[in-house]
Scaffold this motif. Structure first.
Motif, PDB file in Angstrom:
ATOM      1  N   ASN A 329       4.524  -6.607  12.642  1.00  0.00           N
ATOM      2  CA  ASN A 329       3.444  -6.580  11.657  1.00  0.00           C
ATOM      3  C   ASN A 329       3.086  -7.973  11.142  1.00  0.00           C
ATOM      4  O   ASN A 329       2.146  -8.118  10.354  1.00  0.00           O
ATOM      5  CB  ASN A 329       3.811  -5.671  10.477  1.00  0.00           C
ATOM      6  N   THR A 330       3.831  -8.982  11.571  1.00  0.00           N
ATOM      7  CA  THR A 330       3.447 -10.342  11.232  1.00  0.00           C
ATOM      8  C   THR A 330       2.298 -10.777  12.131  1.00  0.00           C
ATOM      9  O   THR A 330       1.977 -10.106  13.105  1.00  0.00           O
ATOM     10  CB  THR A 330       4.630 -11.316  11.381  1.00  0.00           C
ATOM     11  N   GLY A 331       1.655 -11.882  11.787  1.00  0.00           N
ATOM     12  CA  GLY A 331       0.572 -12.364  12.645  1.00  0.00           C
ATOM     13  C   GLY A 331      -0.577 -12.962  11.864  1.00  0.00           C
ATOM     14  O   GLY A 331      -0.458 -13.329  10.687  1.00  0.00           O
ATOM     15  N   PRO A 358      11.706 -26.622   7.075  1.00  0.00           N
ATOM     16  CA  PRO A 358      12.884 -26.061   6.386  1.00  0.00           C
ATOM     17  C   PRO A 358      12.586 -24.728   5.707  1.00  0.00           C
ATOM     18  O   PRO A 358      13.494 -24.057   5.219  1.00  0.00           O
ATOM     19  CB  PRO A 358      13.201 -27.143   5.347  1.00  0.00           C
ATOM     20  N   LEU A 359      11.309 -24.336   5.678  1.00  0.00           N
ATOM     21  CA  LEU A 359      10.918 -23.111   4.977  1.00  0.00           C
ATOM     22  C   LEU A 359      11.225 -21.887   5.839  1.00  0.00           C
ATOM     23  O   LEU A 359      11.009 -21.890   7.050  1.00  0.00           O
ATOM     24  CB  LEU A 359       9.432 -23.160   4.645  1.00  0.00           C
ATOM     25  N   ASP A 360      11.738 -20.860   5.200  1.00  0.00           N
ATOM     26  CA  ASP A 360      12.146 -19.640   5.918  1.00  0.00           C
ATOM     27  C   ASP A 360      11.424 -18.453   5.307  1.00  0.00           C
ATOM     28  O   ASP A 360      11.784 -17.958   4.243  1.00  0.00           O
ATOM     29  CB  ASP A 360      13.661 -19.454   5.815  1.00  0.00           C
ATOM     30  N   TYR A 361      10.377 -17.991   5.996  1.00  0.00           N
ATOM     31  CA  TYR A 361       9.575 -16.881   5.502  1.00  0.00           C
ATOM     32  C   TYR A 361       9.676 -15.691   6.462  1.00  0.00           C
ATOM     33  O   TYR A 361      10.133 -15.814   7.597  1.00  0.00           O
ATOM     34  CB  TYR A 361       8.095 -17.278   5.393  1.00  0.00           C
ATOM     35  N   TYR A 362       9.209 -14.527   5.981  1.00  0.00           N
ATOM     36  CA  TYR A 362       8.936 -13.394   6.867  1.00  0.00           C
ATOM     37  C   TYR A 362       7.536 -12.918   6.504  1.00  0.00           C
ATOM     38  O   TYR A 362       7.354 -12.057   5.638  1.00  0.00           O
ATOM     39  CB  TYR A 362       9.946 -12.258   6.725  1.00  0.00           C
ATOM     40  N   PRO A 363       6.511 -13.493   7.161  1.00  0.00           N
ATOM     41  CA  PRO A 363       5.127 -13.228   6.770  1.00  0.00           C
ATOM     42  C   PRO A 363       4.669 -11.822   7.165  1.00  0.00           C
ATOM     43  O   PRO A 363       4.580 -11.498   8.343  1.00  0.00           O
ATOM     44  CB  PRO A 363       4.325 -14.295   7.545  1.00  0.00           C
ATOM     45  N   LEU A 364       4.387 -11.002   6.167  1.00  0.00           N
ATOM     46  CA  LEU A 364       3.865  -9.654   6.374  1.00  0.00           C
ATOM     47  C   LEU A 364       2.707  -9.424   5.407  1.00  0.00           C
ATOM     48  O   LEU A 364       2.694  -9.969   4.307  1.00  0.00           O
ATOM     49  CB  LEU A 364       4.945  -8.601   6.118  1.00  0.00           C
ATOM     50  N   GLN A 365       1.748  -8.598   5.825  1.00  0.00           N
ATOM     51  CA  GLN A 365       0.642  -8.228   4.952  1.00  0.00           C
ATOM     52  C   GLN A 365       1.092  -7.280   3.852  1.00  0.00           C
ATOM     53  O   GLN A 365       0.590  -7.328   2.731  1.00  0.00           O
ATOM     54  CB  GLN A 365      -0.454  -7.540   5.762  1.00  0.00           C
ATOM     55  N   ALA A 366       1.997  -6.402   4.196  1.00  0.00           N
ATOM     56  CA  ALA A 366       2.454  -5.369   3.262  1.00  0.00           C
ATOM     57  C   ALA A 366       3.900  -5.026   3.603  1.00  0.00           C
ATOM     58  O   ALA A 366       4.484  -5.575   4.549  1.00  0.00           O
ATOM     59  CB  ALA A 366       1.572  -4.138   3.368  1.00  0.00           C
ATOM     60  N   VAL A 367       4.469  -4.119   2.844  1.00  0.00           N
ATOM     61  CA  VAL A 367       5.849  -3.698   3.082  1.00  0.00           C
ATOM     62  C   VAL A 367       5.946  -2.975   4.421  1.00  0.00           C
ATOM     63  O   VAL A 367       5.096  -2.147   4.754  1.00  0.00           O
ATOM     64  CB  VAL A 367       6.319  -2.772   1.939  1.00  0.00           C
ATOM     65  N   GLY A 368       6.983  -3.295   5.198  1.00  0.00           N
ATOM     66  CA  GLY A 368       7.235  -2.586   6.452  1.00  0.00           C
ATOM     67  C   GLY A 368       7.151  -3.468   7.678  1.00  0.00           C
ATOM     68  O   GLY A 368       6.243  -4.286   7.796  1.00  0.00           O
ATOM     69  N   GLU A 369       8.128  -3.322   8.579  1.00  0.00           N
ATOM     70  CA  GLU A 369       8.151  -4.059   9.835  1.00  0.00           C
ATOM     71  C   GLU A 369       8.536  -3.114  10.964  1.00  0.00           C
ATOM     72  O   GLU A 369       9.278  -2.139  10.765  1.00  0.00           O
ATOM     73  CB  GLU A 369       9.155  -5.220   9.749  1.00  0.00           C
ATOM     74  N   VAL A 373      12.658  -5.967  14.090  1.00  0.00           N
ATOM     75  CA  VAL A 373      13.443  -5.127  13.190  1.00  0.00           C
ATOM     76  C   VAL A 373      12.566  -3.948  12.796  1.00  0.00           C
ATOM     77  O   VAL A 373      11.425  -4.142  12.371  1.00  0.00           O
ATOM     78  CB  VAL A 373      13.863  -5.907  11.920  1.00  0.00           C
ATOM     79  N   ALA A 374      13.061  -2.749  12.983  1.00  0.00           N
ATOM     80  CA  ALA A 374      12.312  -1.558  12.575  1.00  0.00           C
ATOM     81  C   ALA A 374      12.774  -1.166  11.182  1.00  0.00           C
ATOM     82  O   ALA A 374      13.790  -0.505  11.006  1.00  0.00           O
ATOM     83  CB  ALA A 374      12.525  -0.420  13.568  1.00  0.00           C
ATOM     84  N   ASP A 375      12.012  -1.613  10.173  1.00  0.00           N
ATOM     85  CA  ASP A 375      12.399  -1.375   8.783  1.00  0.00           C
ATOM     86  C   ASP A 375      11.150  -1.128   7.951  1.00  0.00           C
ATOM     87  O   ASP A 375      10.452  -2.069   7.556  1.00  0.00           O
ATOM     88  CB  ASP A 375      13.168  -2.578   8.232  1.00  0.00           C
ATOM     89  N   PRO A 376      10.826   0.149   7.682  1.00  0.00           N
ATOM     90  CA  PRO A 376       9.611   0.451   6.907  1.00  0.00           C
ATOM     91  C   PRO A 376       9.670  -0.056   5.472  1.00  0.00           C
ATOM     92  O   PRO A 376       8.647  -0.067   4.785  1.00  0.00           O
ATOM     93  CB  PRO A 376       9.536   1.976   6.953  1.00  0.00           C
ATOM     94  N   LYS A 377      10.840  -0.501   5.012  1.00  0.00           N
ATOM     95  CA  LYS A 377      10.986  -0.975   3.633  1.00  0.00           C
ATOM     96  C   LYS A 377      11.084  -2.501   3.539  1.00  0.00           C
ATOM     97  O   LYS A 377      11.296  -3.033   2.449  1.00  0.00           O
ATOM     98  CB  LYS A 377      12.220  -0.334   2.995  1.00  0.00           C
ATOM     99  N   MET A 378      10.947  -3.190   4.660  1.00  0.00           N
ATOM    100  CA  MET A 378      11.055  -4.650   4.615  1.00  0.00           C
ATOM    101  C   MET A 378       9.946  -5.256   3.763  1.00  0.00           C
ATOM    102  O   MET A 378       8.774  -4.932   3.920  1.00  0.00           O
ATOM    103  CB  MET A 378      11.013  -5.256   6.021  1.00  0.00           C
ATOM    104  N   GLU A 379      10.319  -6.136   2.861  1.00  0.00           N
ATOM    105  CA  GLU A 379       9.364  -6.789   1.970  1.00  0.00           C
ATOM    106  C   GLU A 379       8.845  -8.078   2.592  1.00  0.00           C
ATOM    107  O   GLU A 379       9.597  -8.799   3.257  1.00  0.00           O
ATOM    108  CB  GLU A 379      10.038  -7.115   0.629  1.00  0.00           C
ATOM    109  N   PRO A 380       7.562  -8.384   2.377  1.00  0.00           N
ATOM    110  CA  PRO A 380       7.045  -9.693   2.810  1.00  0.00           C
ATOM    111  C   PRO A 380       7.803 -10.806   2.085  1.00  0.00           C
ATOM    112  O   PRO A 380       8.190 -10.653   0.920  1.00  0.00           O
ATOM    113  CB  PRO A 380       5.580  -9.660   2.371  1.00  0.00           C
ATOM    114  N   ARG A 381       8.007 -11.922   2.774  1.00  0.00           N
ATOM    115  CA  ARG A 381       8.665 -13.082   2.155  1.00  0.00           C
ATOM    116  C   ARG A 381       7.817 -14.321   2.427  1.00  0.00           C
ATOM    117  O   ARG A 381       7.814 -14.844   3.528  1.00  0.00           O
ATOM    118  CB  ARG A 381      10.085 -13.249   2.703  1.00  0.00           C
TER     119      ARG A 381
END
Length: 469
Positions: A329-331, A358-369, A373-381
């Protein structure tokens, strides 16, 4: 005003008022953006052309090619935004966009279009009534999760199966089945591409084995498995053909309205990421395609089939080989939330791609990946945000590259053919600094595909259907 104008647009296949309607849409600014950046009329008399359409997450494109793969016309449309009961009416939007694209094809070229194929987003699901031909619910989007159905799906499907993910087509079907209060006898399930193609050929309930994978179709056995056929909702499942198979000719009222030939055939389609892979023309195991569109999708050509729903990994059949991969769901959609196209271009020019962020993000539009990783509760970071927008963009681009690298490593660990080269398609392939960042993070050669658009891959399927016996 837009909604009221288009509530009647294409609600049936009466196109007598199409020109007037299109003019009104343009006047009201609701037709979406359309353009034809390439248009050539330089081809031999008697030569056939093949039309492919790509219905992605944020808009649709078409590509018109000849038998040598040369592009004679192409264009794109953003989806017009219509609301219905305070929700986005995607079904109406896709429907109107389809006919706008048919009308965007240069008039002088329409008469030599031999075939049409369409790709759509994987697991985007539409359930309609076969009698009224009307949708029985809103569309279930590709990234929508139905966790309420997951326990039941897991109880009937083999462990680690592709359908054992909340965003699978089967979970969407089961969720609808358990919540729809009326009779379901005449209901039919269609994927986005199936439904759009049905509007053109009129034969209800036809799909392809790429789109049908996430509803449970077994492409290795070339059939639905017994555990699925024994379910009470199995009568909703469409028949399945190879991608690029002739279904039938274009419906007469559509072809006469838009000026397409009588023998123009409509062919089965595929998913958007498969079409992007086909466009890149990667033919050897170990070759991979990363599609950097609104979301990130990776496909690796492998000699071995790999499936593991725990990680959102699945394999599509491609003739006698397998396309192993997954879709995150990132992109690019995340980037568009934060920057304009102009900002992305200017800021990217200032990035040193050989320096590690050095920055460590998990770019998502909304909750869920979904993958790796299959995790519908993953939060964007996306925090902390540095003062420098250049550093911030660098961190996001590198973080998306790390997700891509994690995906390819996972495929190898699960037994797929190791990746040797990555070909890039989609809008993100235009960013040369991002390509350099990804080469460093992946530790692999990364190049831009000669053809980067999924619509080109859909056109190749249309060509396949037209020339097959």
């Amino acid at each position: 005003m837009a909604s009221s104008i288009l509530s009647s647009a294409c609600s049936c296949v009466d196109f007598r008022s199409w020109r007037k309607l299109r003019s009104r849409m343009l006047e009201c600014g609701v037709s979406g953006k359309g353009r034809n950046p390439i248009f050539t009329n330089d081809f031999e008399i008697g030569k056939k052309l093949y039309l492919g359409m790509d219905f992605g997450t944020s808009g649709a494109r078409y590509s018109l090619i000849d038998g040598d793969g040369n592009i004679h016309a192409e264009g794109k449309r953003e989806y017009p935004l219509y609301m219905k009961e305070e929700k986005m009416d995607w079904i109406q939007s896709w429907k109107d966009t389809l006919f706008l694209l048919l009308d965007d094809v240069p008039v002088s070229l329409r008469k030599v279009v031999a075939s049409i194929a369409i790709d759509g987003t994987s697991a985007t699901t539409i359930i309609i009534d076969s009698r009224s031909e009307e949708p029985l619910s809103r569309a279930f989007l590709y990234n929508e999760s139905c966790p309420d159905a997951l326990p039941l799906v897991k109880s009937i499907a083999p462990a680690k199966h592709t359908v054992c993910s909340g965003s699978s087509t089967l979970c969407k079907l089961v969720s609808w089945w358990n919540s729809y209060p009326s009779s379901k006898e005449s209901a039919v399930l269609l994927h986005q591409a199936d439904w759009l193609l049905w509007l053109l050929h009129g034969k209800l309930g036809v799909s392809d084995y790429n789109n049908a994978l996430k509803v449970g179709y077994d492409p290795e056995m070339d059939s639905y498995p017994p555990w699925l056929l024994s379910q009470p909702y199995s009568h909703l499942l469409p028949s399945v053909q190879d991608p690029g198979t002739k279904i039938g000719c274009m419906k007469e009222d559509i072809r006469t309205q838009f000026g397409y030939p009588k023998d123009c055939v409509i062919c089965t389609g595929t998913t958007d990421s498969i079409a992007a892979f086909l466009a890149a023309r990667a033919t050897q195991p170990g070759k991979a395609v990363t599609s950097l569109g609104s979301t990130l999708a990776i496909k690796l050509l492998s000699s071995r089939r790999v499936e593991d729903a725990r990680f959102g990994v699945y394999s599509h059949r491609l003739d006698d080989k397998w396309l192993v991969g997954g879709a995150s769901n990132t992109g690019g959609a995340v980037l568009r939330q934060l920057f304009t196209d102009e900002q992305l271009e200017k800021l990217s020019e200032q990035i040193n791609p050989f320096e590690t962020s050095p920055l460590d993000y998990y770019p998502l539009q909304a909750v869920g990946e979904r993958f790796p990783v299959a995790d519908p509760k993953m939060e964007p970071r996306l925090h902390p945000r540095p003062e420098s927008d250049v550093e911030y963009l660098h961190g996001i681009l590198e973080s998306i590259a790390r997700i891509e690298a994690k995906g390819y490593k996972l495929l190898k660990d699960l037994g797929a053919t190791p990746v040797e080269e990555v070909i890039t398609s989609g809008g993100g392939s235009k960013n040369q600094k991002w390509i350099k960042i990804r080469e460093r993070v992946l530790g692999l050669p990364v190049c831009k595909a000669d053809q980067t658009e999924a619509a080109y891959g859909a056109a190749l399927l249309a060509m396949k259907g037209a020339i097959s016996d």
